[in-house]
Write a protein that holds these residues in place. Sequence first.
Motif: not given
Length: 428
Positions: A155-163
């Motif tokens: 349904f939806s995706l999640n991925t990594g980022v740098l905050y």
Amino acid sequence: MVIKKLCTSLVCAAVVISASGCSKGGDSASEPGKSSASQQPVTLKILQHGATISQDEVKMLLTDPVQKKYPHITLEFFTAPTGYGLEQMVAAGDLPDMIYSADVQLPFFHKLDVPYDLTELVKKYNVDLGKFDQQAIETIKIRSNLGNVLAALPFSLNTGVLYYNKNIFDRFGVPYPKDGMTWEDAVELGKKIGRVENNVTYYGLDNLEISQMSLPVIDYKTNKATFTADGFKRFFTMWKAVKEIPPGNKEVGKARDNFMKNNTLAMLADWFSIVTRAIENKELNWDIASYPVFAERPGIGLRTESHMLVITSASQHKEEAFQAITAILSDENQVRAARMGRLSSLNDPKYKQLFGADVPGLAGKNIKGALSIKSASILPSNKYTDIAGAEIGNIMSAILQGKDVNTALREAEERANQKIATELAANK
């Protein structure tokens, strides 16, 4: 088991939301073919299992779109009462029609024989799997450990980022992180930040994730642990370097609070889905960059995680449940989800372009740059990978206690092999 911990943390509540209307929805990920499903009114129960979603999202992205396109279908969305998880539902013959969950739960679902294979329904309704993020589809298949079985649709995706905390960087006159940094770059940047000032400890960087390396924890032919392989030494050497950024950081599991709540962590490598915590902290002046990469794996960030929709093998309304899924995955609904801050599982670039358009807290943030890299692939799992994988935390603890990386890896490999050997012997 993990599932019990997840279920007991959920609030026991049932949300039943319906809306009238007979107008057609937007174009689906593919338009349904001929249906043999009854047009009689039907209520489908859908269990929330460990994957986050707000009640507003339930109404706007799940229940309303389904009833708009299929007025005879009502979704009853609920969370499990404390102490009554999926195992208890299976034992009681009380499975719902559908499950909303994260793909990491699929191996557990298969152990309970919960998912229904969607392959034939995908063919019948002419759903084009090529329109989905292919990493998400492949991950669902791999986690099923059953070859070509399609146990869910994403349904939806999640991925990594740098905050990163702009105020901390400004305070110490250090330039902000950039897209495309390596972990070595990030560590050097963190060293310019980390310090103790006015009795406040400022940390430079935290939260390196091993799944980024796509390392097999066992040799699949011999079922022996592989922690002494070069890839693990590379990862844990970098993990140690992150933890040793002055003034040193032996905390585990506190990175999110240090960034999102305490405002003492300059850079947090983490899932994009927790961006709501950054938005909610009005004192946090933040932005995002792409997830740091290993130099030998350029352009590869954290693995993809999908929030998915499962039809259960026990459902008496599988075709109606699949119709509901096609409505949820329609172009119109995925545009709405993207604008609300859900990363679409469909691979059309427009969804990323529209991402967060209706979320004031994301205005001006570096969304395009942060989402510019590819996700790491995952590897098949089984009971032996589970045994070996349980040693990851022990390796981290040993390193924090002062053990050198090579020794920590060798001892973990020995422990894992002993446990695997015991398991193999018991199965003979």
